[in-house]
Scaffold this motif. Structure first.
Motif, PDB file in Angstrom:
ATOM      1  N   THR A  89       0.833  -1.200   0.000  1.00 22.34           N
ATOM      2  CA  THR A  89       0.000   0.000   0.000  1.00 22.34           C
ATOM      3  C   THR A  89       0.871   1.254   0.000  1.00 22.34           C
ATOM      4  O   THR A  89       2.090   1.172   0.168  1.00 22.34           O
ATOM      5  N   SER A  90       0.254   2.420  -0.205  1.00 24.12           N
ATOM      6  CA  SER A  90       1.048   3.649  -0.282  1.00 24.12           C
ATOM      7  C   SER A  90       0.241   4.920  -0.035  1.00 24.12           C
ATOM      8  O   SER A  90       0.803   5.943   0.315  1.00 24.12           O
ATOM      9  N   GLY A  91      -1.049   4.873  -0.246  1.00 29.46           N
ATOM     10  CA  GLY A  91      -1.821   6.114  -0.228  1.00 29.46           C
ATOM     11  C   GLY A  91      -1.811   6.749  -1.601  1.00 29.46           C
ATOM     12  O   GLY A  91      -2.825   6.894  -2.264  1.00 29.46           O
ATOM     13  N   LYS A  92      -0.626   7.120  -2.064  1.00 24.81           N
ATOM     14  CA  LYS A  92      -0.484   7.795  -3.343  1.00 24.81           C
ATOM     15  C   LYS A  92      -0.522   6.794  -4.506  1.00 24.81           C
ATOM     16  O   LYS A  92      -0.135   5.637  -4.340  1.00 24.81           O
ATOM     17  N   GLY A  93      -0.949   7.260  -5.636  1.00 26.27           N
ATOM     18  CA  GLY A  93      -0.989   6.419  -6.824  1.00 26.27           C
ATOM     19  C   GLY A  93       0.304   6.504  -7.618  1.00 26.27           C
ATOM     20  O   GLY A  93       1.061   7.466  -7.483  1.00 26.27           O
ATOM     21  N   GLY A  94       0.559   5.499  -8.421  1.00 31.67           N
ATOM     22  CA  GLY A  94       1.685   5.554  -9.360  1.00 31.67           C
ATOM     23  C   GLY A  94       3.056   5.395  -8.742  1.00 31.67           C
ATOM     24  O   GLY A  94       4.056   5.729  -9.369  1.00 31.67           O
ATOM     25  N   VAL A  95       3.140   4.906  -7.515  1.00 32.13           N
ATOM     26  CA  VAL A  95       4.450   4.782  -6.878  1.00 32.13           C
ATOM     27  C   VAL A  95       5.069   3.396  -7.086  1.00 32.13           C
ATOM     28  O   VAL A  95       6.253   3.205  -6.829  1.00 32.13           O
ATOM     29  N   GLY A  96       4.248   2.450  -7.554  1.00 33.11           N
ATOM     30  CA  GLY A  96       4.790   1.121  -7.833  1.00 33.11           C
ATOM     31  C   GLY A  96       4.200   0.008  -6.977  1.00 33.11           C
ATOM     32  O   GLY A  96       4.859  -1.001  -6.753  1.00 33.11           O
TER      33      GLY A  96
ATOM     34  N   SER B 205       3.805  -5.648  -5.789  1.00 35.95           N
ATOM     35  CA  SER B 205       2.989  -6.814  -5.443  1.00 35.95           C
ATOM     36  C   SER B 205       3.368  -8.002  -6.312  1.00 35.95           C
ATOM     37  O   SER B 205       3.554  -9.123  -5.815  1.00 35.95           O
ATOM     38  N   ALA B 206       3.479  -7.742  -7.618  1.00 34.19           N
ATOM     39  CA  ALA B 206       3.788  -8.812  -8.559  1.00 34.19           C
ATOM     40  C   ALA B 206       5.177  -9.383  -8.277  1.00 34.19           C
ATOM     41  O   ALA B 206       5.359 -10.610  -8.212  1.00 34.19           O
ATOM     42  N   ALA B 207       6.144  -8.493  -8.039  1.00 35.68           N
ATOM     43  CA  ALA B 207       7.520  -8.939  -7.827  1.00 35.68           C
ATOM     44  C   ALA B 207       7.656  -9.723  -6.518  1.00 35.68           C
ATOM     45  O   ALA B 207       8.284 -10.785  -6.479  1.00 35.68           O
ATOM     46  N   ILE B 208       7.053  -9.195  -5.468  1.00 34.57           N
ATOM     47  CA  ILE B 208       7.151  -9.839  -4.142  1.00 34.57           C
ATOM     48  C   ILE B 208       6.477 -11.213  -4.173  1.00 34.57           C
ATOM     49  O   ILE B 208       7.021 -12.208  -3.672  1.00 34.57           O
ATOM     50  N   ALA B 209       5.277 -11.248  -4.760  1.00 37.16           N
ATOM     51  CA  ALA B 209       4.540 -12.512  -4.804  1.00 37.16           C
ATOM     52  C   ALA B 209       5.337 -13.552  -5.589  1.00 37.16           C
ATOM     53  O   ALA B 209       5.472 -14.707  -5.161  1.00 37.16           O
ATOM     54  N   MET B 210       5.882 -13.126  -6.709  1.00 36.84           N
ATOM     55  CA  MET B 210       6.688 -14.044  -7.525  1.00 36.84           C
ATOM     56  C   MET B 210       7.938 -14.486  -6.751  1.00 36.84           C
ATOM     57  O   MET B 210       8.295 -15.679  -6.761  1.00 36.84           O
TER      58      MET B 210
ATOM     59  N   THR C 170       6.985   3.816  -1.176  1.00 36.86           N
ATOM     60  CA  THR C 170       7.109   5.270  -1.154  1.00 36.86           C
ATOM     61  C   THR C 170       8.131   5.709  -2.195  1.00 36.86           C
ATOM     62  O   THR C 170       9.160   5.062  -2.364  1.00 36.86           O
ATOM     63  N   ASN C 171       7.824   6.787  -2.881  1.00 35.26           N
ATOM     64  CA  ASN C 171       8.805   7.412  -3.771  1.00 35.26           C
ATOM     65  C   ASN C 171       9.519   8.498  -2.983  1.00 35.26           C
ATOM     66  O   ASN C 171       8.937   9.079  -2.065  1.00 35.26           O
TER      67      ASN C 171
ATOM     68  N   VAL D 108      11.785  -1.940 -15.207  1.00 39.05           N
ATOM     69  CA  VAL D 108      10.434  -2.031 -14.640  1.00 39.05           C
ATOM     70  C   VAL D 108       9.394  -1.852 -15.742  1.00 39.05           C
ATOM     71  O   VAL D 108       8.427  -2.613 -15.842  1.00 39.05           O
ATOM     72  N   LEU D 109       9.605  -0.843 -16.573  1.00 35.69           N
ATOM     73  CA  LEU D 109       8.660  -0.592 -17.668  1.00 35.69           C
ATOM     74  C   LEU D 109       8.664  -1.753 -18.661  1.00 35.69           C
ATOM     75  O   LEU D 109       7.608  -2.212 -19.111  1.00 35.69           O
ATOM     76  N   ASN D 110       9.861  -2.237 -18.978  1.00 38.13           N
ATOM     77  CA  ASN D 110       9.962  -3.383 -19.887  1.00 38.13           C
ATOM     78  C   ASN D 110       9.215  -4.593 -19.336  1.00 38.13           C
ATOM     79  O   ASN D 110       8.513  -5.288 -20.074  1.00 38.13           O
ATOM     80  N   ALA D 111       9.384  -4.817 -18.045  1.00 34.25           N
ATOM     81  CA  ALA D 111       8.746  -5.965 -17.415  1.00 34.25           C
ATOM     82  C   ALA D 111       7.230  -5.834 -17.484  1.00 34.25           C
ATOM     83  O   ALA D 111       6.519  -6.789 -17.815  1.00 34.25           O
ATOM     84  N   SER D 112       6.733  -4.620 -17.191  1.00 32.94           N
ATOM     85  CA  SER D 112       5.286  -4.393 -17.223  1.00 32.94           C
ATOM     86  C   SER D 112       4.750  -4.658 -18.621  1.00 32.94           C
ATOM     87  O   SER D 112       3.717  -5.318 -18.799  1.00 32.94           O
ATOM     88  N   ASN D 113       5.446  -4.124 -19.600  1.00 28.05           N
ATOM     89  CA  ASN D 113       4.970  -4.273 -20.975  1.00 28.05           C
ATOM     90  C   ASN D 113       4.950  -5.725 -21.429  1.00 28.05           C
ATOM     91  O   ASN D 113       4.096  -6.122 -22.230  1.00 28.05           O
ATOM     92  N   SER D 114       5.900  -6.501 -20.913  1.00 26.28           N
ATOM     93  CA  SER D 114       5.948  -7.893 -21.360  1.00 26.28           C
ATOM     94  C   SER D 114       5.181  -8.838 -20.443  1.00 26.28           C
ATOM     95  O   SER D 114       5.122 -10.038 -20.694  1.00 26.28           O
ATOM     96  N   GLY D 115       4.603  -8.289 -19.375  1.00 25.96           N
ATOM     97  CA  GLY D 115       3.804  -9.139 -18.486  1.00 25.96           C
ATOM     98  C   GLY D 115       4.623 -10.135 -17.694  1.00 25.96           C
ATOM     99  O   GLY D 115       4.153 -11.220 -17.375  1.00 25.96           O
TER     100      GLY D 115
END
Lengths: 247, 269
Positions: free
Chosen positions: B8-15, B20-25, B142-143, B216-223
């Motif tokens: 969680t973070s409160g703010k949006g767009g911080v990652g 979640s995806a990285a930690i779970a994996m 947090t950023n 990070v962006l590459n990973a998101s784009n490739s799922g």
């Protein structure tokens, strides 16, 4: 002495007129039967003899005059004095009553000069400070950080062992101690206690206030920021004092 | 005993979703059976980051409403058979979630999984509240900038006062700080808050710093969760974070400027 003072016209004045407010009980009369008034007064006074002894009162004749009662001020003041009270003024009297009062050296007050607080005060009178006695004034101790958006209210003193974040609000009717960084808003003496103080290890507060006298972050001098300080009221002014700097 | 982790973070767009995806994996790859739940009903993204968007049949809201069983809705990850994804509904909103419904699903997941990662939506409203309510651990993403730090602080206040653990007066939620999109160069230029600044404001245990990274962006784009990109700095940062969370000792990396391979090798400053 008098010749002395004439010689020194510039010496310090022997007197000074100051304005001050007093809370004086008002004795409102709703009848003109002096015997009944005397009886009831003595009855009341016997409930709290210490409180009523030499208690100054202002006689309020508004209600009785509306009922066209005929009250003789000289007789009335005699009755009141007999009960142990000291009449120090009348209000709401008719022209004759006012004249009578001045002849007896009793000042006449205008009805509108003071906000009229109703009877209940008189009934509470035997216990002069009930609020303070029944209130929980124990100290509240908090060891967790106070985060942004949280509000803490203490009816007595408030001690916080952790930091207070910006966007948090801590309030106490007594003193506030923060043994860490204070970044949020802190208000001590929130019910008007001018003797309340704020202490903190590291002052970075957004707002500090004692008994309603406040300073916002912008008004806090840079020289006392990020330092351990105490904050208190002195002649209506908020003083921020570096605790490590002696004198 | 299963642990419920809220990211969680409160703010949006911080990652949050990336984390979640990285930690779970990461947890699943360590052999722990893990479920990751997308709480962002109406704005679901986790399925994209996990690369399972084409396999969504039933979702979280279907299970809450009894229209599907949990097993029907859970999607097994194609890279790791210990990892399951519970996607959010894209056609509904947060009101479709209820505290009892979420509690029931989490209780059911607890029986089967070791870790349950809840990907919180931004904000402090219902969706974020439900995502953190049952949590045992909280990863605060947090950023290094003031508004993100303040929002995180606000969220920490909510965690300590409005969670189930707080309401039942149990041991409080364990809070961990994850500083993401960190760029030592920009910290040096004064454009970003430093790790010390953020820790000073939040006074929170630092679980790890994730550097600002193209990967990070590459990973998101490739799922593919970025942690699978073992060569990337962000992937390594998340791997460290998972190890530290599991109690292993890993020195912090990515906090200082990159000194260069050769200078490091020859003991330069």
């Amino acid at each position: 002495m008098s010749t002395n003072s004439k010689k020194k016209p510039n010496s310090t004045p022997a007197l000074e007129f100051k304005s001050s407010n007093f809370s004086v009980p008002v004795l409102a009369l709703s009848g003109d039967d002096l015997i009944t008034i005397e009886q009831q007064l003595i009855e009341k006074a016997s409930l709290a003899p210490d409180f009523f002894k030499n208690l100054p009162v202002v006689i309020d004749l508004q209600a009785s005059n509306k009922l066209n009662c005929v009250i003789d001020i000289a007789e009335l003041t005699a009755v009141i004095k007999k009960a142990g009270l000291l009449p120090i003024g009348i209000r709401g009297g008719n022209a004759q009553q006012n004249k009578q009062a001045l002849e007896l050296l009793i000042p006449v007050y205008s009805v509108n000069s003071a906000a009229i607080t109703d009877e209940p005060q008189k009934q509470q009178a035997p216990v002069p400070t009930p609020e303070i006695e029944t209130r929980d004034t124990s100290t509240m101790l908090i060891t967790q950080p106070i985060r942004s958006g949280q509000r803490i209210y203490a009816t007595g003193d408030l001690i916080i062992m952790s930091q207070v974040s910006s966007g948090a609000e801590i309030m106490a009717e007594g003193n506030i101690h923060v043994y860490n960084t204070l970044r949020g808003r802190a208000s001590a003496g929130i019910q008007g206690n001018k003797d309340a103080r704020i202490f903190c290890f590291d002052l970075q507060a957004e707002l500090i206030s004692v008994a309603g006298n406040y300073k916002v972050s912008e008004d806090i001098d840079a020289s006392i920021r990020n330092k351990p300080v105490q904050i208190y009221l002195q002649n209506q002014a908020l003083i921020i004092q570096d605790l490590l700097q002696h004198h | 005993m299963a642990r419920i982790i809220v990211v969680t973070s409160g703010k949006g767009g911080v990652g949050k979703t990336t984390t979640s995806a990285a930690i779970a994996m990461g947890l699943a790859k360590k052999g722990h059976k893990t479920a990751v739940i997308d709480f962002d009903v109406g704005l679901r993204n986790l399925d994209l980051i996990m690369g399972c968007e084409r396999r969504v049949v039933y979702d979280f809201v279907n299970v809450i409403n009894g229209e599907a069983t949990l097993n029907q809705a859970l999607i097994r990850d194609k890279n790791c058979n210990q990892l399951y994804i519970l996607p959010a509904s894209q056609t509904r909103d947060k009101d479709a979630l209820s505290q009892e419904g979420v509690g029931k699903i989490l209780d059911e997941l607890r029986k089967e999984f070791k870790y349950i990662v809840c990907d919180s939506p931004a904000g402090i409203e219902k969706g974020a509240h439900l995502a953190m309510y049952y949590a045992d651990d909280a990863f605060i993403v947090t950023n290094p900038e003031v508004s993100s730090v303040r929002d995180s602080d606000r969220m920490l206040g909510i965690l300590s006062s409005k969670s189930r653990r707080a309401e039942l007066n149990e041991e409080p939620i364990k809070e961990y700080l994850l500083l993401s999109r960190y760029s030592p160069d920009r910290v040096k230029l004064g454009e970003m808050l430093s790790v010390e600044d953020v820790q000073d404001i939040l006074s929170l245990h630092l679980l790890g710093v994730i550097p600002e990274s193209k990967s990070v962006l590459n990973a998101s784009n490739s799922g593919m969760p970025v942690i699978l990109d073992e060569k990337s700095d962000a992937g390594q940062a998340y791997a460290d974070i998972v190890d530290r969370y599991l109690g292993e000792d890993r020195p912090h990396r990515f906090i200082d400027e990159d000194k260069g391979f050769f200078r490091k090798l020859f003991g330069g400053k």
